[in-house]
Design a protein around this motif. Sequence first.
Motif, PDB file in Angstrom:
ATOM      1  N   VAL A   1       0.839  -1.284  -0.141  1.00  0.00           N
ATOM      2  CA  VAL A   1      -0.062   0.054  -0.008  1.00  0.00           C
ATOM      3  C   VAL A   1       0.945   1.244   0.036  1.00  0.00           C
ATOM      4  O   VAL A   1       1.900   1.159   0.537  1.00  0.00           O
ATOM      5  CB  VAL A   1      -1.084  -0.064   1.166  1.00  0.00           C
ATOM      6  CG1 VAL A   1      -1.891  -1.246   1.291  1.00  0.00           C
ATOM      7  CG2 VAL A   1      -0.035   0.072   2.655  1.00  0.00           C
ATOM      8  N   CYS A   2       0.081   2.316  -0.467  1.00  0.00           N
ATOM      9  CA  CYS A   2       0.672   3.695  -0.463  1.00  0.00           C
ATOM     10  C   CYS A   2       0.024   4.551   0.374  1.00  0.00           C
ATOM     11  O   CYS A   2      -1.025   4.426   0.636  1.00  0.00           O
ATOM     12  CB  CYS A   2       0.643   4.097  -1.847  1.00  0.00           C
ATOM     13  SG  CYS A   2       1.979   3.727  -3.032  1.00  0.00           S
ATOM     14  N   ASP A   3       0.568   5.576   1.140  1.00  0.00           N
ATOM     15  CA  ASP A   3      -0.035   6.503   2.053  1.00  0.00           C
ATOM     16  C   ASP A   3      -0.655   7.557   0.962  1.00  0.00           C
ATOM     17  O   ASP A   3      -0.140   8.584   0.904  1.00  0.00           O
ATOM     18  CB  ASP A   3       0.728   6.950   3.165  1.00  0.00           C
ATOM     19  CG  ASP A   3      -0.009   7.825   3.921  1.00  0.00           C
ATOM     20  OD1 ASP A   3      -1.172   8.295   3.650  1.00  0.00           O
ATOM     21  OD2 ASP A   3       0.560   7.773   5.275  1.00  0.00           O
ATOM     22  N   ASN A   4      -1.805   7.167   0.337  1.00  0.00           N
ATOM     23  CA  ASN A   4      -2.498   8.146  -0.730  1.00  0.00           C
ATOM     24  C   ASN A   4      -2.868   9.604  -0.015  1.00  0.00           C
ATOM     25  O   ASN A   4      -2.952  10.559  -0.753  1.00  0.00           O
ATOM     26  CB  ASN A   4      -3.341   7.502  -1.352  1.00  0.00           C
ATOM     27  CG  ASN A   4      -2.882   6.591  -2.087  1.00  0.00           C
ATOM     28  OD1 ASN A   4      -1.956   6.320  -2.820  1.00  0.00           O
ATOM     29  ND2 ASN A   4      -3.564   5.211  -2.027  1.00  0.00           N
ATOM     30  N   ALA A   5      -3.441   9.331   1.201  1.00  0.00           N
ATOM     31  CA  ALA A   5      -3.588  10.608   1.951  1.00  0.00           C
ATOM     32  C   ALA A   5      -2.614  11.402   2.139  1.00  0.00           C
ATOM     33  O   ALA A   5      -2.717  12.520   2.122  1.00  0.00           O
ATOM     34  CB  ALA A   5      -4.252   9.953   3.318  1.00  0.00           C
ATOM     35  N   ALA A   6      -1.504  10.799   2.358  1.00  0.00           N
ATOM     36  CA  ALA A   6      -0.297  11.917   2.833  1.00  0.00           C
ATOM     37  C   ALA A   6       0.297  12.523   1.504  1.00  0.00           C
ATOM     38  O   ALA A   6       0.602  13.548   1.442  1.00  0.00           O
ATOM     39  CB  ALA A   6       0.972  10.905   3.410  1.00  0.00           C
ATOM     40  N   SER A   7       0.030  11.741   0.424  1.00  0.00           N
ATOM     41  CA  SER A   7       0.779  12.342  -0.731  1.00  0.00           C
ATOM     42  C   SER A   7      -0.351  13.318  -1.473  1.00  0.00           C
ATOM     43  O   SER A   7       0.143  14.378  -1.721  1.00  0.00           O
ATOM     44  CB  SER A   7       0.702  11.279  -2.181  1.00  0.00           C
ATOM     45  OG  SER A   7      -0.646  10.689  -2.306  1.00  0.00           O
ATOM     46  N   LEU A   8      -1.842  13.372  -1.077  1.00  0.00           N
ATOM     47  CA  LEU A   8      -2.574  14.383  -1.442  1.00  0.00           C
ATOM     48  C   LEU A   8      -2.334  15.494  -0.473  1.00  0.00           C
ATOM     49  O   LEU A   8      -2.210  16.607  -0.906  1.00  0.00           O
ATOM     50  CB  LEU A   8      -3.868  13.987  -1.643  1.00  0.00           C
ATOM     51  CG  LEU A   8      -4.995  15.131  -1.937  1.00  0.00           C
ATOM     52  CD1 LEU A   8      -4.632  15.881  -3.220  1.00  0.00           C
ATOM     53  CD2 LEU A   8      -6.173  14.663  -1.929  1.00  0.00           C
ATOM     54  N   THR A   9      -2.052  15.274   0.762  1.00  0.00           N
ATOM     55  CA  THR A   9      -1.561  16.323   1.717  1.00  0.00           C
ATOM     56  C   THR A   9      -0.839  17.204   1.369  1.00  0.00           C
ATOM     57  O   THR A   9      -0.580  18.096   1.280  1.00  0.00           O
ATOM     58  CB  THR A   9      -1.580  15.553   3.360  1.00  0.00           C
ATOM     59  OG1 THR A   9      -2.891  15.119   3.683  1.00  0.00           O
ATOM     60  CG2 THR A   9      -1.188  16.730   4.048  1.00  0.00           C
TER      61      THR A   9
END
Length: 392
Positions: free
Chosen positions: A158-166
């Motif tokens: 998994v990637c931390d997609n929340a962190a990347s958009l943040t």
Amino acid sequence: MTSRTVTLLDVARAAGVSKSTVSDALQGSGRVAEATRDRVRAVAEELGYRPNSAARRLRRASTGAVGLHLPATATRLDYYMNLAFGAVERAQEDGLDMVLLAPSGAAGGRIASRVDGLLVIDPEPGDSAVPGLLDAGVPVVTGERYLGPATGPSGAVVCDNAASLTALLDHVTERGARRPALLAPSGSSAWATALRATAGSWGRAHGVAVTLRTVPFAATPAEAEAATRALLAADPAVDAVICAPDGSAPGVLRAATALGRKVGATSASEASGASSACGTTSATSASGGNGRNGEGARSESGRSESAGPGRPGGAAAAVGPMSGGLLVASCVDGTATRGAEPPVTAVDLRPAAYGRACAELLCDILADRAAPDTVRRHSWSLETRASTGSPG
């Protein structure tokens, strides 16, 4: 002693057990005491033992192949092609061929007879093929979590997609944006769900209106252009557009050009002059938080809505979009963002490395080097370019 020269007999001698006991311990078969099994595995790992894949296939009647299931739209997206190449390369290192499965899928039993394991990338709960793949009777590793009701996979990367958009939202606000917007992907994949939820939670945390417009999961540049035109016509105050779908950023740039919106940021001196003329003050944006668990603001396709309360009278940053200008960024890096004019700031998800990571976890599970239910994390990086920086 290297992994190429270590044999079962070497492990047996070092562990003080028979060769057959080593074989049973490493394969999880036979009546081997748990303490003995743990000792044998520890010795094998210390010596660098790796099973002979050809012999292993003969013993287990294995196929010597693993399957790869990609979203139906994958064939025209740069991201998934790079991911597939990375997965193929890593599987070959364990002597496994990669079989690309048809998007429509097949009956689980038929698939299980053809492959030893499966990679299922960005599984959508609405994809009718996914439940059958997860229940195929072979180990399954998903790229991103599966949010549907079917049997869970054997492992996930998994990637931390929340962190990347943040990071993207933080970046455009640091560059002076006060009214960011997101062309959010439709669908119920973990990636799409995380991005929509993060736009909502970030907006609420910062008191900034993040405007959402839903576009197809694999929106084309033409679809992104149409969505951006409609977005900016409905809300001309939007000064930053973050587009989610791979390859769609050129459409956002075309829309900006057609509407006379210059892409990029002013210099500090220009921003100071504009700030003085408008009577605004400078401020630094607060750091963002993850929105994976927050309530995501959704919009129907073709309709925009606010994901946060907004502060129309909020302060401007010292460096920001030029008067009437627009900052542009993308949630997925690739040839379209790197080759655009101007080049577009984007999140590099490192798709080839991601494909390798998914295949590596599947290989490790098949070889008993990793336990089922293992979840591994994949890193990303933010590549800042002229679309959010000072014009050159």
